[in-house]
Enzyme design. Structure first.
Site, PDB file in Angstrom:
ATOM      1  N   HIS A 174      20.373  50.527  31.679  1.00 34.76           N
ATOM      2  CA  HIS A 174      19.770  50.373  33.012  1.00 34.76           C
ATOM      3  C   HIS A 174      18.286  50.065  32.831  1.00 34.76           C
ATOM      4  CE1 HIS A 174      22.974  52.809  35.496  1.00 34.76           C
ATOM      5  NE2 HIS A 174      23.274  51.530  35.393  1.00 34.76           N
ATOM      6  N   HIS A 211      34.153  46.370  38.906  1.00 30.27           N
ATOM      7  CA  HIS A 211      32.761  46.727  39.247  1.00 30.27           C
ATOM      8  C   HIS A 211      31.888  45.513  38.936  1.00 30.27           C
ATOM      9  CE1 HIS A 211      29.117  49.004  39.556  1.00 30.27           C
ATOM     10  NE2 HIS A 211      29.061  49.489  38.335  1.00 30.27           N
ATOM     11  N   GLU A 220      28.605  45.466  38.354  1.00 34.42           N
ATOM     12  CA  GLU A 220      27.368  45.650  37.568  1.00 34.42           C
ATOM     13  C   GLU A 220      27.454  44.832  36.277  1.00 34.42           C
ATOM     14  OE1 GLU A 220      26.096  49.740  37.136  1.00 34.42           O
ATOM     15  OE2 GLU A 220      24.072  49.105  36.604  1.00 34.42           O
ATOM     16  N   ASP A 280      26.869  45.060  33.203  1.00 39.58           N
ATOM     17  CA  ASP A 280      27.442  45.484  31.914  1.00 39.58           C
ATOM     18  C   ASP A 280      28.948  45.251  31.859  1.00 39.58           C
ATOM     19  OD1 ASP A 280      27.235  47.513  33.891  1.00 39.58           O
ATOM     20  OD2 ASP A 280      27.748  49.058  32.433  1.00 39.58           O
ATOM     21  N   HIS A 296      30.085  54.433  40.770  1.00 37.77           N
ATOM     22  CA  HIS A 296      28.813  54.888  41.281  1.00 37.77           C
ATOM     23  C   HIS A 296      28.097  53.842  42.131  1.00 37.77           C
ATOM     24  CE1 HIS A 296      26.099  52.750  38.229  1.00 37.77           C
ATOM     25  NE2 HIS A 296      27.323  52.371  37.970  1.00 37.77           N
ATOM     26  N   ASP A 327      33.547  52.869  35.285  1.00 35.38           N
ATOM     27  CA  ASP A 327      32.484  53.780  34.837  1.00 35.38           C
ATOM     28  C   ASP A 327      32.918  55.256  34.847  1.00 35.38           C
ATOM     29  OD1 ASP A 327      30.402  51.988  34.240  1.00 35.38           O
ATOM     30  OD2 ASP A 327      29.798  51.856  36.333  1.00 35.38           O
ATOM     31  N   TYR A 377      26.248  61.572  30.851  1.00 26.57           N
ATOM     32  CA  TYR A 377      26.610  60.440  31.711  1.00 26.57           C
ATOM     33  C   TYR A 377      26.828  60.932  33.151  1.00 26.57           C
ATOM     34  CZ  TYR A 377      29.216  56.116  32.811  1.00 26.57           C
ATOM     35  OH  TYR A 377      29.655  54.933  33.342  1.00 26.57           O
ATOM     36  N   HIS A 388      33.271  52.602  29.398  1.00 26.29           N
ATOM     37  CA  HIS A 388      32.279  52.934  28.364  1.00 26.29           C
ATOM     38  C   HIS A 388      32.830  54.066  27.496  1.00 26.29           C
ATOM     39  CE1 HIS A 388      29.074  50.619  30.252  1.00 26.29           C
ATOM     40  NE2 HIS A 388      29.254  51.262  31.394  1.00 26.29           N
TER      41      HIS A 388
HETATM   42 FE1  FEO Z   1      27.932  50.736  36.768  1.00 26.29          FE
HETATM   43 FE2  FEO Z   1      28.856  50.570  33.517  1.00 26.29          FE
HETATM   44  O1  FEO Z   1      28.165  49.954  35.122  1.00 26.29           O
END
Ligand code: FEO
Length: 395
Positions: free
Chosen positions: A23, A79, A81, A83, A146, A165, A193, A226
């Site tokens: 991030h 998601h 995002e 990543d 999230h 996530d 996390y 992850h």
């Molecule tokens: Fe919310 Fe692993 O990205």
């Protein structure tokens, strides 16, 4: 490299061994991370999520060495995002018409980031997608877990929950599964996390866990985006999340301070000694914020029942390191935690008042009026700080 998970489901992600910050610079990742992407090869071929943008070309090349890309029937974007979506632009160059299944918010997110009008198929909780061989995908919106666009995908037949996530950890490993890695490392990264990413959404999470459990899905594997895949007792991490979401705290007190000429540091140590003398059982740790990792300290606050925060007075206020940390703590929306403030001063002495105000705004229940000491603590000041520590332990 493709690695089989179960039957026709494989991992096709990327292990990022050297990642140290995530991030931007907001989150420390001492143990690297992974971006887990999954390939399902039933009658239909499905790709679930991709990897972070710097690994996009490598990801697409690896995927193309496993299957002709045009064989991919569906892409699931759990998601938006970067990543997880970062390799979509490179991938979609090859297969621009392939449908991307995602939430309505994910369409907004992906369009906002990549400015492409891909073939989006909007799904919501309970929608299903037949992938052949008697199996299907069931979508579950995970709004605010999230991000507003997050969702999970459940695969029937193989009973795999692709949770994105949720239940993840920033933990680079090529061992792939939860039962093959060091359990201390795994759970310290899992709680870090949760503490740093999911705590603000604990209320939503508790309701969502109930909703998912009420679906009575058989879950053999939780395939996160992850870190490790939970295959050994996968519900253990769901149970942990249920505990963590319930305003989690241990019998633990964390002292955090910053200091200019070691006066506030001296107070921190005397307060800690007082806490210990009043409670031999409580777990206790003392941290100089300037020499510590903020995300690890947030995890410390998350697991504590009480935090004790110290700053000297500077320019009628507090050190900016402590102010920044309390801003971060406020973002976390911690509940049912106590706090106490302390600090040294030479002249005007506002730091404790400022700390109490910020701690109160951040949702902490304040113990007493705090402890402040003018000039360098002498033996008498250290004794009073010791007494203040005892008062905190008994609060
Ligand atoms: Fe919310 Fe692993 O990205």
């Amino acid at each position: 490299m493709k690695k089989q998970i179960k039957n026709n489901v494989s991992w096709v992600g990327k292990v990022d061994w050297e990642l140290q910050r995530f991030h931007g610079d907001e989150y420390s990742t001492h143990k690297g991370s992974t971006y887990n992407s999954y390939l399902i090869q039933e009658e239909k071929t499905v790709l679930i999520d991709t990897v972070w943008a710097p690994f996009a070309d490598e990801f697409v090349q690896n995927l193309a060495s496993e299957i002709p890309l045009e064989k991919i029937d569906f892409i699931i974007a759990n998601h938006g995002e970067v990543d997880h979506s970062g390799a979509l632009p490179a991938l979609m160059e090859h297969i621009p018409a392939t449908p991307i299944y995602c939430t309505a918010n994910a369409v907004t997110s992906l369009k906002g980031q990549y400015h492409k009008d891909w073939n989006f198929k909007v799904v919501k909780t309970g929608d299903t997608l037949d992938i052949g061989n008697g199996k299907s995908l069931v979508f579950v919106e995970m709004k605010m877990l999230h991000w507003p666009d997050s969702m999970a995908t459940y695969m029937t037949g193989d009973n795999i929950l692709f949770s994105n996530d949720a239940f993840g950890q920033h933990y680079a490993t090529d061992r792939l599964y939860n039962d093959l890695v060091d359990q201390c490392d795994l759970f310290s990264e899992a709680v870090k996390y949760y503490a740093n990413i999911l705590t603000p959404f604990s209320g939503i999470l508790a309701k969502k866990l109930e909703e998912v459990l009420a679906l009575n899905l058989s879950i053999d594997i939780i395939a996160t985006s992850h870190g490790v895949i939970w295959r050994d007792n996968p519900l253990q991490i769901v149970q942990k999340y249920a505990q963590w979401a319930a305003n989690y705290k241990e019998n633990k007190i964390t002292v955090i301070y910053d200091t200019m000429w070691n006066g506030t540091k001296t107070l921190a140590e005397s307060i800690a000694d007082g806490i210990r003398s009043a409670d031999p059982e409580v777990a206790l740790s003392v941290h100089n914020l300037a020499k510590s990792d903020e995300n690890d300290l947030i995890t410390g606050v998350f697991t504590s029942k009480t935090v004790v925060i110290g700053s000297p007075t500077v320019s009628n206020s507090i050190l900016h390191s402590i102010a920044g940390f309390l801003h971060l703590a406020k973002e976390m929306k911690f509940k049912e935690k106590k706090a106490a403030a302390f600090g040294c001063y030479g002249w005007s002495g506002e730091s404790v008042k400022v700390l109490n105000g910020l701690l109160s705004e951040a949702g902490f229940e304040i113990i007493g009026e705090g402890f402040r000491n003018q000039w360098n603590p002498d033996e008498s000041a250290r004794a009073r700080a010791f007494e203040f520590g005892k008062q905190i332990a008994r609060a």
